[in-house]
Write a protein that holds these residues in place. Sequence first.
Motif, PDB file in Angstrom:
ATOM      1  N   HIS C 149      51.100  42.035 -14.761  1.00 39.77           N
ATOM      2  CA  HIS C 149      49.829  42.047 -14.055  1.00 39.77           C
ATOM      3  C   HIS C 149      49.402  43.500 -13.971  1.00 39.77           C
ATOM      4  N   CYS C 184      43.096  41.877 -10.918  1.00 39.41           N
ATOM      5  CA  CYS C 184      44.219  41.965 -11.846  1.00 39.41           C
ATOM      6  C   CYS C 184      43.614  42.270 -13.205  1.00 39.41           C
ATOM      7  N   GLU C 186      45.549  42.880 -16.097  1.00 41.03           N
ATOM      8  CA  GLU C 186      46.367  42.608 -17.280  1.00 41.03           C
ATOM      9  C   GLU C 186      46.427  41.102 -17.419  1.00 41.03           C
ATOM     10  N   CYS C 188      47.151  37.477 -17.569  1.00 38.12           N
ATOM     11  CA  CYS C 188      48.376  36.861 -17.074  1.00 38.12           C
ATOM     12  C   CYS C 188      48.298  35.342 -17.086  1.00 38.12           C
ATOM     13  N   HIS C 192      43.973  34.120 -14.559  1.00 37.40           N
ATOM     14  CA  HIS C 192      43.883  35.573 -14.526  1.00 37.40           C
ATOM     15  C   HIS C 192      42.606  36.032 -13.824  1.00 37.40           C
TER      16      HIS C 192
END
Lengths: 361, 560, 326
Positions: C149, C184, C186, C188, C192
């Motif tokens: 994350h 967040c 990144e 995921c 997300h």
Amino acid sequence: MTVHDTATAHHDDHHEHPSWLAHHFDDAEQQFDSGKLGMWLFLVTEVLFFSGMFCAYALYRNRNPEVFEFCSQFLNEKLGAINTGVLLFSSLTMAWAVRASQLKQTKILIGMLGATLGCAAIFLGVKAVEYSHKWGLGLLPGKFYRSQLENPVHVDNNYLYNLCIVPMVMLIACALYYVYALVTASKFHLRVAGPMVVAAACFFGGVGLGNYLESGEGHSEHASSGHHGSSEHGHAEHADGAHDSAGHGTEEPAKAKLSLVSVDNSPIHDVLVTPAESVTPQSNVNQSAMAGLFFGIYYCMTGVHAVHILGGMLVITWLIVKASREEFHSEYFGPVDNVGLYWHLVDFIWIYLFPLLYLIT
Amino acid sequence: MSVVTSPVTMPDKSQDLGKEDNYLTHTSGFLSWALTLDHKRIGLMYLAGVLTAFTAGGILALMIRLHLWNPNIDKSQAWLTNQQYNQVFTLHGAIMVFLFIIPSVPAALGNFLLPIMLGTKDVAFPRLNLGSFYLWICGAIFFLFSLFATGLDTGWTFYTPYSIESQGPVVAATMGVFVLGFSSIFTGLNFIVTINTMRPPGMTWFRMPLFLWATYSTSIIQVLATPVLGITVLLLAAERILGIGIFDPKLNGDPVTFQHFFWFYSHPAVYIMILPAMGIISELMSVHSHKGIFGYRMIAYSSVAIALFGFLVWGHHMFTSGMADVTTIVFSALTFTVSIPSAIKVFNWIGTMYQGTVVLNTPMLYALAFIFLFTIGGLTGLFLGALSTDMHLHDTYFVVAHFHYVMMGGTLVAFLGGLFHWWPKMTGKMFNDFAGIVSAAIVFVGFNLTFLPQFVLGTRGMPRRYASYVEEFQQLHQLSTIGAMMLGCGLLVAGLTLLHSLFYGKKAPMNPWGGATLEWECQTPPPHDNFSSPPTVGDPYDFSGIEYDPKSGGYIKKKK
Amino acid sequence: MLPIFADVHDTFWFPKQASTFAPQVDFLYDVILWISIIFFIPIVIAMVYFMVKYRQRPGYKGSTEALHNTFLEVTWSVVPTFVVVWIFWEGMVGYLRMQTLPSDTEDVKVTAKKWVWSFKYKNGAESDKLYLQVGRDAKMIMRSDDVLHSFFVPAFRAKRDIVPGRYNYMWFQPTVEGTFDLFCTEYCGDNHSGMITKAIVQSEEEYNKTLALLAKEPDDIVERGKWLYERKACKGCHYAGTEGAQGPGPSYNGSWGKPVPLAGGGEVVFDENYVSNAILNPQGQYRKGYETASAMPSYKGQLKLEQIEAITAYIQSLQSAEPPKK
Ligand code: HEM
Ligand SMILES: [Cu+2]
Ligand SMILES: [Cu+2]
């Protein structure tokens, strides 16, 4: 086949291309140079391909040296050494084959190629023993790794039988082919079939050799190479069921060492990670997250290498076919030369793999 | 040697009989194409393949943009579910990168042009070349499989540990990438050997057209970087199947190692994408300005420099992932070294127009659009290479806009320019120049409308790979969606123009643009063997004797 | 003013500057922007000018000779080099500042988990929004329970990935009171884009009050269940009452007491046993239709028996709640 034709290059409109010279090349030299450069480039990609794995190896060994030490005990360096010798010898025969192809010594050429093929088969045979033995013990990659102390597993040779099925089929097929060649009395078929039968049989020679060394004597010194308590683990692979409860004492040193190394848990170490707070599971070496990683790397590296040996065997067989047709001569031996280069590389990579995996003390 | 194929590809000696013989009409039948060893036919097949992939990837892109029309915070009103959205952007990225951009210029145009520009009959290993093509097909099939199977949702970067846990067909996709990687390696290998050993007499290194320099540099990257991608995806597949643990934190592996492995390939890969495009632009700028290229050597050297420096900067994709400070700083410094050779090229291209005779036709307009867009793409790289700004911009729409400016505004636009430029040579047909110009204009405006707002979005903090977003970003997203629709129309016009020319186009002259490189001295379309005798090699950018010939509608070389 | 220039943002480009990092980042960004413009405009002008001036037309014939001008070429290689060296330097200086942890910080333990944030404070308080004290250096000690994350607050210009298997750290000092988006960044998985929360910057007094309040578990058992639902990441996958993510997990609404079809065939009743199994050993039995949903983590060791009972009571209280709209 008009050999002399090609001694001089033709730059005029109507090339007289001999059959072995591809139409888009001007002369033999250009064709040879192209093939050679192509092969060298290919070898570069091969080296890079392996270097990815060598990097992974270096990173994780640097992180967990004790895991590598612990696990390397389970690799039988006798078998590794034998295989190294076999491959080195095959490099020699391959080099001789190149020479023979230039000199148009067809018999020697086929013999040398056959010898190389046979060595490759022995190598794989020994490898098959090593692999099956480890599988039986539960020395498997990653999450499949079975701890070597709590639940000792006895060697289960079924793996070896299964591994031998395909070579057995090959052997039978080659033998049938040889019979066919005998019946038709074709010189070409005989030349091809002979080396193939020998090579297929060599695989079982390798298996026998491996089995002898694996189950035979010579382990006392093997075990003593392990320091401290770890030597008990060394025994674990020897199938004699000698698993005593001495395992207890052995866990302690490993644990102590580990808490030290987990400081650098990340390969590219994050400066901000402070030892106290690193989240590495505090655990001993002998479990899937640690030893399993070593075996993951071990199987990947040796497995990919074995695939290269197989690939090499295929092209060598192709060379034997060509050689049996007497296609090679001083103007045209590029394929043998290039396969030779490839074979040396495969050998060369093994020469690195052997100490890096087997000889960690 | 070629037992199977020699009957089909044997040159028949009936050249001077009535109908003209060229590589298209040389032999016929399905097998004569499927088993061909002729680099031109292989190039054409690649072209068909990459354009198909591009269409598929393009449709997925439009789906992404349509979905983002609304912020979709209320899921019941969203067009796609989150899961579907993730699959769509993953496939869009993966198809565009692995199936389209990487093979587009080198494999499609490069295959067709490289031997002709060099003055040889074929590439060094024609069978390997065909093999590369089939590997490409194979890889494409793997991708198709992951398209129709449960859906791959890892992003084109396959970051672990998500890709280890994800339910999608990651193994199939990684095998696809692996196979495509080898396709790319063999193409590069073939090109290097061809250029090294098969140059005809007179073709010295510095008489090579710049497109060949660019292709050569690209090939070096392909050969040196792609194997690492191969082993990376192989390890990833092993990770999923066997759980070897190298990249899996649960098994004591490290996800950041995966990122290093991945970007060690994928950064050089962006130069695989852009270098050949730069080569195309060098050709286009000089031919359509009827003017020798400005600073030939600088451009040639900068291609090689970019290829080499490109290997040292992969870490700039990981500035926020927690590398050591020193590492991070070194990668940042190295990143800036790559920007210099790119800048040099831009200046040289513009210098080429100076005092020339600039013809504003379709290929040239695409080339000029390239310079505009690529410059923006390159300059925004500076924001990302600088550490403190990248902390803010990383993984936001700013990065998305940056790489679309270089990859789409750069490579795709150059590819289109090159396609229009060499189309007459490849097919023997002229396209409608006006329609082409219209397409270039729509693409240019649509492109900027799509991606300029994304820079702003990113700077304001809009993260990438979001299926929904906070409402204040909506207007800019809608602007971007409108742009994307326009861009789609522009590309459609371009495609139709080319298609139309196939059926209704005028017969193309030998040298419609007045180029001085060898392919223009070759018949249109080229004969099976390209050159019946080794061509006389001159300066590839000497336009002095080349004059318009109203009779043929093309240019001819005046004998001096 | 066009709505694009709307006042949610302090400037056209940037969100509000709300940390001590922001001025440096914005300064560097602006300078690079100006440098870019200064390079870009002449390039475009030259391009357009040449396009017009040297265009092909009757009666005009340009030269064909290839030019090259060493002085020019050296200039346009060397000048940009100096410029980028400066950019690099300034970027590095800012970066090092972000990397150098001050000694006295307010520590927050950040746990990222698909797809929720949870923040733990020194006094044991826990929240799903990040509370910060204005003018005080805050240090995030971040770990992930599952995949990668990344913690990003645009207004702070601060971002760092959260890598499973190790702790990552970052710090910043909020300078303005207010509520800011926390993303967040990144990728995921499924939700997300739903992994958004707020960073709430408060004055010292308010901040301490909030923490004190947060540290207290509600007394009522159903309330406590809801409280846990919000704090233990259940909310990231399950819908309950009128909030929470719709998937990948099933909604709690109206499930109590009903039969649940299992993936492996058969049925069980949605009761105390089922709930406690689902929490402690989620892989033990899959509900039909949820076989492919991203696997739920086990809460074994993370929830006390008494807490599981509270959650059970909360789910029971939703027995007649409406299912989610879609
Ligand atoms: C002046 C030259 C360039 C510089 C300084 C530069 C710099 C950067 C940096 C620092 C990043 C990482 C940003 C981040 O993730 O935070 C990035 C991303 C990227 N760049 Fe460039 N770049 C340049 C040119 C190019 C070119 C020519 C291409 C391709 C044709 C390209 C393609 C990409 C792609 C694809 C990404 C993002 C990949 C991803 O995260 O999915 N860049 N660039
Ligand atoms: Cu990069
Ligand atoms: Cu996320």
